[in-house]
Design a protein around this motif. Structure first.
Motif, short mmCIF file in Angstrom:
data_model
loop_
_atom_site.label_atom_id
_atom_site.label_comp_id
_atom_site.label_asym_id
_atom_site.label_seq_id
_atom_site.Cartn_x
_atom_site.Cartn_y
_atom_site.Cartn_z
N PRO A 146 0.68 -0.87 0.09
CA PRO A 146 0.02 0.08 0.42
C PRO A 146 0.83 1.41 -0.17
N HIS A 147 0.04 1.83 -0.85
CA HIS A 147 1.29 3.10 -0.96
C HIS A 147 1.15 3.88 0.89
N SER A 148 0.65 3.98 1.65
CA SER A 148 0.33 4.57 2.88
C SER A 148 1.83 3.53 3.90
N ILE A 149 2.36 2.24 3.07
CA ILE A 149 3.47 1.85 3.56
C ILE A 149 4.59 2.61 3.14
N HIS A 150 4.63 3.27 2.25
CA HIS A 150 5.49 3.58 1.36
C HIS A 150 5.99 4.95 2.35
N ILE A 151 4.85 6.09 2.48
CA ILE A 151 5.09 6.67 2.99
C ILE A 151 5.47 6.56 4.31
N LEU A 152 4.81 5.80 5.36
CA LEU A 152 5.33 5.22 7.01
C LEU A 152 6.95 5.11 6.85
N ILE A 153 7.13 4.36 6.31
CA ILE A 153 8.89 3.80 6.24
C ILE A 153 9.23 4.95 6.02
N LYS A 154 9.54 5.45 4.94
CA LYS A 154 9.84 7.28 4.47
C LYS A 154 10.16 7.48 5.38
N MET A 155 9.11 8.37 6.26
CA MET A 155 8.96 9.45 7.49
C MET A 155 10.24 8.86 8.54
N ILE A 156 9.51 7.63 8.84
CA ILE A 156 10.24 6.82 9.89
C ILE A 156 11.81 6.93 9.34
N ALA A 157 12.27 7.27 8.24
CA ALA A 157 13.72 6.46 8.19
C ALA A 157 14.29 8.22 7.68
N ALA A 158 13.34 8.40 7.77
CA ALA A 158 14.29 10.21 7.67
C ALA A 158 14.09 10.90 8.78
N ASN A 159 14.48 10.97 9.89
CA ASN A 159 14.67 11.24 10.67
C ASN A 159 14.20 10.55 11.76
N GLU A 160 15.40 10.90 13.92
CA GLU A 160 14.66 9.82 14.24
C GLU A 160 13.53 10.54 15.42
N PRO A 161 13.18 11.55 15.59
CA PRO A 161 11.77 12.77 15.65
C PRO A 161 10.82 11.70 15.45
N ASN A 162 10.90 11.88 13.49
CA ASN A 162 9.32 10.71 13.39
C ASN A 162 9.06 8.89 13.44
N PHE A 163 11.04 8.83 13.53
CA PHE A 163 10.47 7.28 14.32
C PHE A 163 9.72 7.17 16.16
N LYS A 164 10.55 8.08 16.66
CA LYS A 164 10.56 8.35 17.58
C LYS A 164 8.62 8.40 18.49
N MET A 165 8.09 9.24 17.42
CA MET A 165 6.50 9.77 17.31
C MET A 165 5.79 8.23 16.93
N ALA A 166 6.60 7.92 15.57
CA ALA A 166 5.74 6.18 15.02
C ALA A 166 6.03 4.96 16.44
N GLU A 167 7.26 4.86 17.13
CA GLU A 167 6.83 4.43 18.35
C GLU A 167 5.38 4.80 19.46
N ARG A 168 5.51 5.88 19.69
CA ARG A 168 5.44 6.37 20.51
C ARG A 168 3.69 5.85 20.84
N ILE A 169 3.53 6.41 19.31
CA ILE A 169 1.31 6.28 19.14
C ILE A 169 1.07 4.97 18.69
N THR A 170 2.11 3.69 18.44
CA THR A 170 2.04 2.48 18.80
C THR A 170 1.93 2.57 19.96
N GLU A 171 2.69 2.50 20.86
CA GLU A 171 2.76 2.06 22.25
C GLU A 171 1.73 2.79 22.78
N ASP A 172 1.26 4.29 22.57
CA ASP A 172 0.03 4.68 23.23
C ASP A 172 -1.62 3.98 22.36
N TYR A 173 -1.37 3.41 21.57
CA TYR A 173 -2.31 2.72 20.94
C TYR A 173 -3.21 1.56 21.05
#
Length: 149
Positions: free
Chosen positions: A118-145
């Protein structure tokens, strides 16, 4: 007549004074009546109203624009590209699946080319790979939910 979208196709005769009106709709649209000259048309029999509603439903269905572009016009990420991006983001397939909210076997099917990515997966991995704050935000959202077992 109700003004909420239908959840299924509709082609109904509706009893009215002196006959029947023809109601039709596709899922997601508000039901409408067959009209002539801007006014709801009245049919003498239930069968004629139902037939008019079916014809209107068919015309509506055929008038819808169809998107024939693959993946909504986006070039799909390949399995090899996804595997490389996951590696460049310093993630395991298992952890990426957890963050993406999909089973690990789904990510493996994407990587193996068994399923389109899915295109959304393309966006997600590129945003996570772009920088540490994006990765940390994805981790935090995953843990919070995360649902409690």
């Amino acid at each position: 007549m109700e003004h909420k979208p239908s959840s299924r196709p509709i082609a109904n005769p509706i009893p009215t004074h002196g006959g029947f009106q023809a109601q039709f709709s596709l899922p997601g649209l508000v039901p409408a009546l067959v009209r002539e000259g801007g006014k709801p048309q009245v049919f003498p029999t239930e069968h004629e109203a139902e037939y008019a509603a079916l014809k209107a439903l068919f015309r509506l269905h055929e008038s819808r624009t169809r998107d024939t572009r693959k993946a909504g016009g986006y070039r799909r990420l390949t399995g090899a590209e996804l595997a490389l991006l996951i590696d460049e983001a310093n993630l395991t397939v298992t952890y990426f699946a957890e963050i993406a909210g999909v089973p690990q076997h789904r990510v493996m099917k994407w990587i193996d080319g068994e399923q389109d990515i899915p295109h959304s997966i393309h966006i997600l991995i590129k945003m996570i790979a772009a920088n540490e704050p994006n990765f940390k935000m994805a981790e935090r959202i995953t843990e919070d939910y995360r649902e409690e077992p």
